[in-house]
Design an enzyme around this catalytic site. Structure first.
Site, short mmCIF file in Angstrom:
data_model
loop_
_atom_site.label_atom_id
_atom_site.label_comp_id
_atom_site.label_asym_id
_atom_site.label_seq_id
_atom_site.Cartn_x
_atom_site.Cartn_y
_atom_site.Cartn_z
N ASP A 186 19.44 107.53 -85.99
CA ASP A 186 17.99 107.51 -85.82
C ASP A 186 17.61 108.07 -84.46
O ASP A 186 18.45 108.09 -83.53
CB ASP A 186 17.46 106.08 -85.97
CG ASP A 186 15.93 106.04 -86.03
OD1 ASP A 186 15.37 106.72 -86.91
OD2 ASP A 186 15.31 105.35 -85.21
N GLU A 202 14.06 108.48 -81.54
CA GLU A 202 12.67 108.26 -81.14
C GLU A 202 12.20 109.49 -80.38
O GLU A 202 13.01 110.18 -79.74
CB GLU A 202 12.52 107.00 -80.29
CG GLU A 202 12.94 105.72 -80.98
CD GLU A 202 12.16 105.40 -82.24
OE1 GLU A 202 11.00 105.85 -82.36
OE2 GLU A 202 12.70 104.70 -83.12
N HIS A 205 9.91 100.21 -82.79
CA HIS A 205 10.97 101.10 -83.23
C HIS A 205 11.97 101.30 -82.09
O HIS A 205 11.57 101.45 -80.93
CB HIS A 205 10.39 102.46 -83.64
CG HIS A 205 9.65 102.42 -84.93
ND1 HIS A 205 9.83 103.35 -85.93
CD2 HIS A 205 8.72 101.55 -85.39
CE1 HIS A 205 9.03 103.06 -86.94
NE2 HIS A 205 8.35 101.96 -86.63
N ASP A 255 17.38 100.58 -85.28
CA ASP A 255 17.06 101.15 -86.59
C ASP A 255 18.31 101.73 -87.25
O ASP A 255 18.46 101.65 -88.47
CB ASP A 255 15.98 102.21 -86.45
CG ASP A 255 14.61 101.61 -86.20
OD1 ASP A 255 14.52 100.37 -86.12
OD2 ASP A 255 13.63 102.36 -86.07
N GLU A 315 0.03 107.18 -78.28
CA GLU A 315 0.36 106.84 -79.67
C GLU A 315 1.86 106.63 -79.83
O GLU A 315 2.30 105.70 -80.52
CB GLU A 315 -0.11 107.95 -80.62
CG GLU A 315 -1.59 108.26 -80.55
CD GLU A 315 -1.94 109.19 -79.40
OE1 GLU A 315 -1.08 110.02 -78.97
OE2 GLU A 315 -3.06 109.07 -78.89
#
Length: 236
Positions: free
Chosen positions: A7, A9, A150, A155, A52
């Site tokens: 995963d 980010e 997250h 994850d 965001e």
């Protein structure tokens, strides 16, 4: 079979618009089971952090400013992956960023045939309902209570559990040996299947006393239907 539950980010949704990686997490799997070996790194994206994105993963520009740039960790990342298959939830998103960063470093892309998308896999298996990572954790009873935001490594760890369940769950690993000598592969044997277990050359001596045998025989004699146990008593 070596795979990496994986995963990332990022600073946003589109690498073509200047968004960059900020975290990579990978969990090594052998035959669907985590080995304990992981890869985890935070990355300086060399740009600001949009509000965001910060709300999603909680990684600030201040936190990331002293972290290595992707070019500094690219080779160690590739060395960890090797020729293993990358198992990713919504693979096009993560691979778009990974391959964009590799291209910036003059390194070749990771090919599509080295990637498995568990989102597609889950949607095929469960065509109704959500196929998000949280929804799949709920479906399989996987504890994701630590996932308040997250995080790439967390994850990846959750995805490793989900991936095992998508492939049949822990029961598929009850076969403890994968040695070819344990399987019947002779001509005409049909599909690959395990050989019958070896039998004892000398049966174990019964631990029942004569009194216990007589009591059991009396119990069977009192049953209305012919009990299946009688055939074993007769064979004795």
């Amino acid at each position: 079979m070596r795979e990496i539950s994986f995963d990332t980010e990022t600073t946003g949704l589109n690498p073509l618009d200047g968004d960059r990686l900020v975290e990579i997490g990978g969990v090594e799997l052998i035959n669907f089971i985590p080995t304990g070996r992981v890869y985890h790194v935070y990355i300086n994206p060399e740009r600001d952090m949009p509000e965001e994105a910060y709300r999603v993963h909680g990684l600030s520009e201040e936190f990331l400013k002293d972290k290595p740039k992707f070019a500094e960790v690219a080779q160690e990342f590739l060395d960890f992956v090797g020729d293993a298959r990358l198992v990713i939830h919504n693979a096009p998103f993560d691979m778009g960023f990974i391959n964009m960063e590799l291209g910036r470093c003059g390194l070749p892309n990771i090919p599509d045939n080295q990637v498995l998308d568990t989102l597609t896999m889950a949607r095929r298996k469960y065509p109704t309902g959500s196929a998000s990572l949280d929804a799949l954790c709920s479906r399989f009873g996987i504890d994701n209570s630590k996932r308040t935001k997250h995080g790439a490594l967390l994850d990846a760890e959750l995805l490793a559990e989900v991936y095992l369940e998508l492939n049949g769950g822990k029961q598929r690993n009850l076969i403890l040996s994968d040695d070819e000598e344990d399987y019947d592969t002779s001509e005409g044997s049909g599909r690959r299947q395990r050989k019958p277990a070896a039998q004892r050359p000398t049966p174990l001596i019964s631990a029942l006393t004569e009194a216990e045998k007589e009591a059991h025989a009396a119990f069977l004699a009192g049953m209305k239907a012919e009990p299946i146990w009688n055939k074993y008593l007769k064979s004795d």
